[in-house]
Motif scaffolding. Structure first.
Motif, PDB file in Angstrom:
ATOM      1  N   GLY A   9       3.438   1.877  11.588  1.00  0.00           N
ATOM      2  CA  GLY A   9       4.341   0.781  11.287  1.00  0.00           C
ATOM      3  C   GLY A   9       5.794   1.138  11.479  1.00  0.00           C
ATOM      4  O   GLY A   9       6.637   0.262  11.717  1.00  0.00           O
ATOM      5  N   LEU A  10       6.091   2.427  11.374  1.00  0.00           N
ATOM      6  CA  LEU A  10       7.462   2.904  11.539  1.00  0.00           C
ATOM      7  C   LEU A  10       7.620   3.685  12.837  1.00  0.00           C
ATOM      8  O   LEU A  10       8.557   4.455  13.000  1.00  0.00           O
ATOM      9  CB  LEU A  10       7.846   3.776  10.341  1.00  0.00           C
ATOM     10  N   TYR A  28      13.136   3.908   5.518  1.00  0.00           N
ATOM     11  CA  TYR A  28      11.778   4.314   5.898  1.00  0.00           C
ATOM     12  C   TYR A  28      11.751   4.967   7.278  1.00  0.00           C
ATOM     13  O   TYR A  28      10.957   5.879   7.531  1.00  0.00           O
ATOM     14  CB  TYR A  28      10.842   3.108   5.868  1.00  0.00           C
ATOM     15  N   LEU A  29      12.612   4.512   8.174  1.00  0.00           N
ATOM     16  CA  LEU A  29      12.712   5.178   9.472  1.00  0.00           C
ATOM     17  C   LEU A  29      13.234   6.601   9.308  1.00  0.00           C
ATOM     18  O   LEU A  29      12.814   7.518  10.033  1.00  0.00           O
ATOM     19  CB  LEU A  29      13.618   4.383  10.412  1.00  0.00           C
ATOM     20  N   PRO A  57       0.442  11.879   5.489  1.00  0.00           N
ATOM     21  CA  PRO A  57       0.962  10.503   5.518  1.00  0.00           C
ATOM     22  C   PRO A  57      -0.083   9.534   6.044  1.00  0.00           C
ATOM     23  O   PRO A  57      -0.910   9.874   6.895  1.00  0.00           O
ATOM     24  CB  PRO A  57       2.157  10.605   6.463  1.00  0.00           C
ATOM     25  N   GLY A  58      -0.052   8.301   5.563  1.00  0.00           N
ATOM     26  CA  GLY A  58      -0.998   7.291   6.001  1.00  0.00           C
ATOM     27  C   GLY A  58      -0.738   6.858   7.431  1.00  0.00           C
ATOM     28  O   GLY A  58       0.413   6.762   7.870  1.00  0.00           O
ATOM     29  N   ARG A  59      -1.816   6.570   8.140  1.00  0.00           N
ATOM     30  CA  ARG A  59      -1.682   6.166   9.543  1.00  0.00           C
ATOM     31  C   ARG A  59      -0.892   4.862   9.684  1.00  0.00           C
ATOM     32  O   ARG A  59      -0.091   4.708  10.608  1.00  0.00           O
ATOM     33  CB  ARG A  59      -3.065   6.017  10.187  1.00  0.00           C
ATOM     34  N   ALA A  60      -1.120   3.917   8.776  1.00  0.00           N
ATOM     35  CA  ALA A  60      -0.412   2.644   8.875  1.00  0.00           C
ATOM     36  C   ALA A  60       1.086   2.818   8.637  1.00  0.00           C
ATOM     37  O   ALA A  60       1.907   2.146   9.266  1.00  0.00           O
ATOM     38  CB  ALA A  60      -0.994   1.630   7.899  1.00  0.00           C
ATOM     39  N   CYS A  61       1.438   3.715   7.722  1.00  0.00           N
ATOM     40  CA  CYS A  61       2.863   3.971   7.482  1.00  0.00           C
ATOM     41  C   CYS A  61       3.509   4.565   8.731  1.00  0.00           C
ATOM     42  O   CYS A  61       4.606   4.155   9.126  1.00  0.00           O
ATOM     43  CB  CYS A  61       3.038   4.898   6.287  1.00  0.00           C
ATOM     44  N   THR A 107       4.923  -2.152   7.111  1.00  0.00           N
ATOM     45  CA  THR A 107       3.882  -1.220   7.569  1.00  0.00           C
ATOM     46  C   THR A 107       2.472  -1.765   7.396  1.00  0.00           C
ATOM     47  O   THR A 107       1.551  -1.333   8.088  1.00  0.00           O
ATOM     48  CB  THR A 107       3.967   0.117   6.804  1.00  0.00           C
ATOM     49  N   HIS A 108       2.254  -2.688   6.459  1.00  0.00           N
ATOM     50  CA  HIS A 108       0.912  -3.193   6.159  1.00  0.00           C
ATOM     51  C   HIS A 108       0.962  -4.720   6.074  1.00  0.00           C
ATOM     52  O   HIS A 108       1.666  -5.266   5.219  1.00  0.00           O
ATOM     53  CB  HIS A 108       0.409  -2.650   4.821  1.00  0.00           C
TER      54      HIS A 108
END
Length: 364
Positions: free
Chosen positions: A141-142, A100-101, A134-138, A192-193
């Motif tokens: 979170g990364l 994910y990074l 892309p989602g803000r939390a994703c 991330t969530h």
């Protein structure tokens, strides 16, 4: 596991893996151009039936979004985890987090860093270096190297659908028990969530895919997911979303109104519920995917989830060929799907192979 996989079983599994990844990407691409539109606006622009084919998004037809991007990196992380296990170390959440990074880098960098020997082949695919809402939390979170965990999750109040839309690949770990598949998806979603609904919806989708990959019906798969959810605290919203999808499927002919009764899909449990409902009532893959995207809400995510489910249930040959051939990144998706299938069914024969370790470096 090579010894217990016959040729027919390997071929069936590869078809289901391809179907899951391609189906999810097709649903994603069908919804990409209408993601932020109301149903009324969709119909005003595209006719009473709404979209019936790809519409332009991000400068082309058949464009995928962050949903497919992150799903591909989920697969990459799972392959690396199994390669690493063959070398004597084993912690899949860490391997998925590192993947994910690498996805996060595609959202910030101009292109791949050819000097990074640990990147592997997927992170060198230049077409993936593109922001697709892309989602803000994703992203947050990364945003650093600390891995969120269930004990200390990233974004503890977030239950956006950015967890569930990337989690179908966990269900393709068909050699695992359903509870372990669910747990891994949950742990990786917490990166991330941190809201229980956010990570439990991801676990539920993984169990659904796992059951379908084993040949169960979708109704049976939902019951398995409900069983797994029941042992987790905070499962109520996700459980209710699945039950609502089952109830909606029993109420009569499928319609956009029934889809919208389940929500808009911006949150994890709503996206899961809509995707499951549309797969339950689908006459075929085309019908299910169009139903899943023609609503007022997160059309690409609900289309992606529905496509994952129908694809793993019916295999790649059930996907509409015209949509397959026009899909952005089809060659990459197929390469990754086949690599995953090969690692899962013939991994022992790949241990130590230099070409394989170059594709999936154990140090990355």
């Amino acid at each position: 596991m090579a010894e217990i996989w016959g040729r027919a079983e390997q071929q069936d599994f590869r078809s289901r893996v391809r179907g899951c990844l391609l189906g999810g990407a097709i649903g994603d691409a069908l919804g990409a151009g209408i993601e932020f539109d109301s149903l009324a606006a969709i119909r005003a622009k595209h006719g009473e039936a709404g979209v019936t084919d790809y519409v332009p998004a991000y400068g082309r037809r058949g464009a995928i979004t962050d949903d497919t991007q992150m799903s591909l990196f989920t697969v990459d992380g799972l392959i690396r985890a199994h390669v690493r296990r063959d070398t004597g170390t084993w912690h899949p959440p860490t391997d998925v987090h590192r993947a994910y990074l690498r996805w996060a880098a595609t959202q910030a960098d101009w292109g791949p860093d050819e000097r990074d020997a640990d990147a592997g082949w997927l992170a060198r695919e230049e077409w993936l270096y593109s922001q697709r809402a892309p989602g803000r939390a994703c992203l947050s979170g990364l945003g650093d190297d600390r891995m969120g965990t269930l004990a200390q999750p990233k974004n503890p109040g977030s239950k956006g659908c950015g967890t569930v839309m990337r989690s179908a690949p966990f269900g393709l770990l068909v050699g695992w028990e359903p509870g372990l598949v669910c747990q891994l998806a949950v742990e990786c979603a917490a990166q991330t969530h941190g809201h229980p609904t956010g990570y439990l919806a991801a676990g539920a989708l993984a169990v659904l895919v796992h059951a379908l990959a084993h040949g169960n019906s979708l109704e049976e798969a939902v019951q398995q997911a409900l069983t797994q959810l029941a042992v987790h605290s905070g499962h109520e919203e996700t459980t209710q979303a699945l039950r609502s999808a089952l109830e909606a499927a029993r109420q009569g002919p499928p319609s956009a109104a029934r889809v919208e009764s389940l929500g808009q899909g911006w949150t994890a449990e709503e996206a899961l519920g809509i995707g499951v409902y549309c797969a339950l009532v689908a006459e075929d893959v085309r019908h299910g995917l169009l139903l899943a995207v023609n609503h007022s809400g997160d059309s690409d995510s609900t289309g992606s989830i529905c496509g994952n489910l129908l694809g793993v249930q019916h295999g790649e040959t059930a996907l509409p060929p015209a949509w397959v051939v026009e899909l952005e990144g089809r060659e990459t998706i197929l390469q990754l799907a086949d690599d995953f299938s090969m690692q899962m069914t013939q991994g022992a024969a790949l241990t130590g192979a230099s070409a394989w370790l170059s594709r999936y470096p154990v140090s990355g």
